[in-house]
Scaffold this active site. Structure first.
Site, PDB file in Angstrom:
ATOM      1  N   ILE A  19       1.183  -1.429  -0.010  1.00 36.94           N
ATOM      2  CA  ILE A  19      -0.154  -0.218   0.328  1.00 36.94           C
ATOM      3  C   ILE A  19       1.141   1.444   0.050  1.00 36.94           C
ATOM      4  CG2 ILE A  19      -2.230  -0.730   1.190  1.00 36.94           C
ATOM      5  CD1 ILE A  19      -1.260  -0.100   3.377  1.00 36.94           C
ATOM      6  N   SER A  21       5.123   2.559  -0.902  1.00 32.14           N
ATOM      7  CA  SER A  21       7.083   1.749  -0.116  1.00 32.14           C
ATOM      8  C   SER A  21       7.221   3.804   0.152  1.00 32.14           C
ATOM      9  CB  SER A  21       7.405   1.628  -0.836  1.00 32.14           C
ATOM     10  OG  SER A  21       7.571   2.286  -2.393  1.00 32.14           O
ATOM     11  N   LYS A  26       8.576  -0.662   2.957  1.00 32.72           N
ATOM     12  CA  LYS A  26       7.464  -0.954   2.198  1.00 32.72           C
ATOM     13  C   LYS A  26       6.411  -1.490   2.855  1.00 32.72           C
ATOM     14  CE  LYS A  26       8.104  -2.935  -1.850  1.00 32.72           C
ATOM     15  NZ  LYS A  26       7.639  -4.672  -3.002  1.00 32.72           N
ATOM     16  N   ASP A 134      10.447  16.237  10.227  1.00 26.15           N
ATOM     17  CA  ASP A 134       9.936  16.166   8.968  1.00 26.15           C
ATOM     18  C   ASP A 134       8.547  15.994   8.744  1.00 26.15           C
ATOM     19  OD1 ASP A 134      10.962  15.042   6.755  1.00 26.15           O
ATOM     20  OD2 ASP A 134      11.061  12.821   7.674  1.00 26.15           O
TER      21      ASP A 134
HETATM   22  P1  ADP Z   1       9.218   4.988   5.709  1.00 27.00           P
HETATM   23  O1  ADP Z   1       9.728   5.477   6.784  1.00 27.00           O
HETATM   24  O2  ADP Z   1      10.368   4.514   3.827  1.00 27.00           O
HETATM   25  O3  ADP Z   1       9.321   6.867   5.087  1.00 27.00           O
HETATM   26  P2  ADP Z   1       6.847   5.824   6.151  1.00 27.00           P
HETATM   27  O4  ADP Z   1       6.626   5.484   6.884  1.00 27.00           O
HETATM   28  O5  ADP Z   1       6.534   7.272   5.898  1.00 27.00           O
HETATM   29  O6  ADP Z   1       7.433   4.748   5.247  1.00 27.00           O
HETATM   30  O7  ADP Z   1       5.873   4.527   4.750  1.00 27.00           O
HETATM   31  C1  ADP Z   1       6.237   4.381   3.298  1.00 27.00           C
HETATM   32  C2  ADP Z   1       4.617   5.185   2.881  1.00 27.00           C
HETATM   33  O8  ADP Z   1       3.300   3.777   2.887  1.00 27.00           O
HETATM   34  C3  ADP Z   1       4.230   6.137   2.997  1.00 27.00           C
HETATM   35  O9  ADP Z   1       3.730   7.423   2.729  1.00 27.00           O
HETATM   36  C4  ADP Z   1       2.394   5.785   3.365  1.00 27.00           C
HETATM   37  O10 ADP Z   1       1.596   6.420   1.712  1.00 27.00           O
HETATM   38  C5  ADP Z   1       2.009   4.156   3.528  1.00 27.00           C
HETATM   39  N1  ADP Z   1       2.171   3.808   4.599  1.00 27.00           N
HETATM   40  C6  ADP Z   1       2.899   4.200   6.424  1.00 27.00           C
HETATM   41  N2  ADP Z   1       2.441   3.932   7.064  1.00 27.00           N
HETATM   42  C7  ADP Z   1       0.765   3.473   6.767  1.00 27.00           C
HETATM   43  C8  ADP Z   1      -0.565   3.176   7.340  1.00 27.00           C
HETATM   44  N3  ADP Z   1      -0.241   3.261   9.033  1.00 27.00           N
HETATM   45  N4  ADP Z   1      -1.408   3.435   6.360  1.00 27.00           N
HETATM   46  C9  ADP Z   1      -1.977   3.188   5.499  1.00 27.00           C
HETATM   47  N5  ADP Z   1      -0.567   3.695   4.419  1.00 27.00           N
HETATM   48  C10 ADP Z   1       0.655   3.428   5.380  1.00 27.00           C
END
Ligand code: ADP
Length: 660
Positions: A19, A21, A26, A134
């Protein structure tokens, strides 16, 4: 993905599609088996984390200490020899970023609803001694009730002497970074967060960024001057609030406390922003304890003891997910048909003293010594040991994991110019149904001046999901229909990804964006070479246009089930048509023309585009569905990876070509 990692996760969760990354994770949709609740599973490959491992640890430690209605909740952490998994509160509404993009910009009233939630989250986070560092619309997700949840605490800081103490590490995303931060000065985390909130507020109200430039140094100068243009549609109140937040001198900047009852924030509301947690850490809910106690055949007292260890293991996850069920007004029940895994049942002495438990009855609690040997380690042990170490069990011990591999097989439809064998398709199908071993790295880069930490470097290479940009700075749409033409490979998609991971080129981006990433990321000679390489590669492979379209029995079955019925949401495009099959066929015929690869599962198309090097530049889903009000066919869109602007233009182009 090695079996041990898979098996460990699959003991507790069913795992579905990707959903999202990020820079190094991921994220997949999952279902907690015992409660049946949906979760987001953040998956990190240890070997890819390298020196960013501390960043993950920071994120996990912070999330364990935060429990708030507008902060994404951590349920469980699983560490295996190769991977780290985080089970998180699932936010099906996607990123605030995409919401703004879909709407161009938000009205002042809608912005206020979201902004109050952002203020609430930040006031709470600061009250716990953390600065987020951030803040941006990509790090705010929308839950099923359309509420915001703050994510990504990998760059957060908790100064030892409290939030009033100065920080030195320069991190975050440049467009949202406060002037004192990009100058490399010592700064106060909460003050820097307020600046980023100002940029975020501007983005919500305007649909583009206040400070933006392709050239990093020019961008920094703009931020340090603190001058931006306020569009004519902004109300005087908005202009005033923005100027108070994006105040270059940190000591003159408005504080989060002052934002709680600011006149702009209060407009139309009778009370200041409620920032206290509705679900404070450590709160024990009687109903959840009762349900767990009955199911575990433990006394309530010992169940309370077990839950109170807050180890973020399966016990914590089960408790918090039961609580989430209760908070949504659903029955506080564990699924009766599934076995309980890894939550210690009643200790022997409980059994001796009482064999059957009835509600309200308390069995004697086990001695501390017994608890130590039967239950999870103490706080002290937890600190010393690697987080969440479990004894792996064979994959097949968990019957429900079959649910993952039993999903209907999907078929890969390469875009023109790519031809794949059956085995390759099979590889790709596996990617859609199970957890991928490789995490994709993306090439878009923002580089902040020294001092830089490894964490800030990694964050800065975060996906093509760049940031909101001013309309003027980017001119033509970044998407170019021909950008992908000719990227041919006879290798499975997954292999290709791994081989090309190191490449910085993001060929599908507009020249403007390309120069931005290359200017900042690679020495000119390197980038020039890569550009040359891309051209040669592309021209060699051009012209091999082949489309494979086969209807497997599974696909036929999925189609027979018909499209899903859903409610109209912001990410659903309404069509004027009533026949879902027809709409699906139109899209299917247009995707190859636009050089979009896709995997079809019934009425859902998992789409991707690639650069000339074969690197995945964009992933998104299109689903043909039936809407209830109005009763027409709709197309649900969801971006999984890639630049939001490029995605927006591509999907608009696809749907207008389909003339649905
Ligand atoms: P990273 O730490 O690698 O930057 P993120 O935590 O930002 O990864 O997560 C990547 C993407 O995954 C997010 O931008 C979002 O689109 C999706 N995502 C992350 N956490 C959730 C969640 N709790 N529910 C739905 N989507 C999520």
């Amino acid at each position: 993905m090695p079996a041990d990692s898979n098996a460990e996760l699959l003991r507790y969760y069913e795992v579905y599609e990707t959903i999202g990354s990020g820079g190094f994770a991921k994220v997949k949709l999952g279902r907690h088996i015992l409660t049946g609740e949906k979760v987001a599973i953040k998956i990190m490959e240890k070997k890819d984390l390298g020196e960013d491992l501390p960043r993950v640890k920071t994120e996990i430690e912070a999330m364990k200490n935060l429990s708030h209605q507008h902060v994404c909740r951590l349920y469980q952490v699983i560490e295996t020899s190769t991977k780290i998994f985080m089970a998180l509160e699932y936010c099906p509404g996607g990123e605030l970023f995409d919401y703004i993009i879909a709407k161009d910009r938000l009205s002042e009233d809608e912005t206020r609803v979201f902004f109050r939630q952002i203020v609430s989250a930040l006031a709470y986070v600061h009250s716990q001694g953390y600065a987020h560092r951030d803040l941006k619309p990509e790090n705010l997700l929308i839950d099923e009730d359309h509420n915001l949840k703050l994510i990504d605490f990998g760059l957060c800081a908790k100064p030892k002497g409290g939030l009033g103490y100065e920080l030195k590490t320069c991190c975050g995303s440049p467009a949202y970074a406060a002037p004192e931060l990009i100058q490399g000065k010592a700064y106060i985390g909460s003050e820097a967060d307020v600046w980023s909130m100002g940029v975020l507020l501007f983005a919500l109200l305007c649909g583009f960024l206040p400070f933006d430039d392709d050239n990093c140094m020019v961008l920094y100068r703009k931020i340090m001057r603190g001058k931006y243009n306020s569009p004519s549609w902004l109300s005087t109140g908005s202009v005033v609030l923005l100027s108070q937040m994006m105040q270059v001198e940190p000591k003159r900047r408005i504080t989060v406390r002052q934002l709680l009852d600011h006149p702009w924030v209060m407009k139309g509301y009778s009370s200041p922003v409620e920032w206290h947690s509705k679900h404070p850490l450590g709160h024990i809910d009687e109903d959840c304890i009762t349900e767990m106690a009955v199911r575990l055949k433990r006394s309530r007292k010992s169940t309370v003891q077990l839950v109170s260890e807050w180890k973020y293991d399966h016990t914590t996850a089960t408790y918090l997910l039961l609580l989430a069920k209760k908070q949504r007004g659903r029955p506080v029940r564990l699924r009766p048909d599934v076995p309980v895994v890894d939550i210690p049942a009643s200790p022997p002495q409980e059994l001796k003293s009482k064999t059957t438990l009835t509600f309200g009855e308390e069995a004697p609690s086990p001695s501390p010594l017994l608890l130590l040997s039967l239950g999870p380690p103490t706080d002290r042990q937890e600190k010393d040991a690697p987080w969440g170490v479990f004894s792996p069990k064979p994959l097949m011990e968990n019957p429900r994991q079959i649910g993952v591999s039993e999903q209907p097989r999907a078929k890969v439809h390469p875009s023109p110019g790519r031809d794949r064998t059956h085995a390759e398709e099979h590889e790709q199908n596996k990617e859609n149904l199970t957890i991928l071993g490789s995490s994709q790295k993306d090439g878009d880069t923002f580089v902040l001046p020294a001092p830089r930490t490894p964490a800030s470097c990694r964050k800065s290479t975060r996906s093509n999901k760049a940031s909101l940009t001013t309309p003027t700075s980017y001119g033509p749409p970044a998407y170019s229909p021909n950008a992908n033409r000719g990227s041919v490979s006879k290798e499975p998609l997954q292999c290709l990804d791994q081989r090309t991971q190191g490449l910085l080129e993001v060929v599908a981006l507009s020249p403007e964006r390309r120069s931005r990433s290359l200017d900042m990321a690679t020495p000119q000679t390197d980038s020039a070479q890569k550009r040359k390489g891309a051209k040669v590669f592309g021209s060699l492979e051009r012209g091999l246009d082949k489309v494979i379209t086969m209807l497997t029995p599974n696909k036929k079955r999925a189609l027979r089930d018909g499209p899903r019925r859903i409610k109209a949401q912001y990410n659903v495009t309404l069509t004027s048509q009533l026949n879902a099959e027809q709409v699906l066929n139109q899209i299917l015929s247009i995707l190859p023309e636009k050089n979009v690869d896709f995997v079809q599962k019934g009425y859902t198309l998992k789409c991707s585009t690639r650069s000339d090097f074969g690197k995945v530049t964009m992933q998104f889903e299109l689903e043909v569905c039936l809407l209830t009000k109005p009763e027409v066919v709709g197309i649900r869109r969801q971006r999984l990876k890639g630049d939001a602007w490029v995605y927006k233009h591509l999907v608009e182009d696809l749907l207008s070509t389909c003339r649905v």
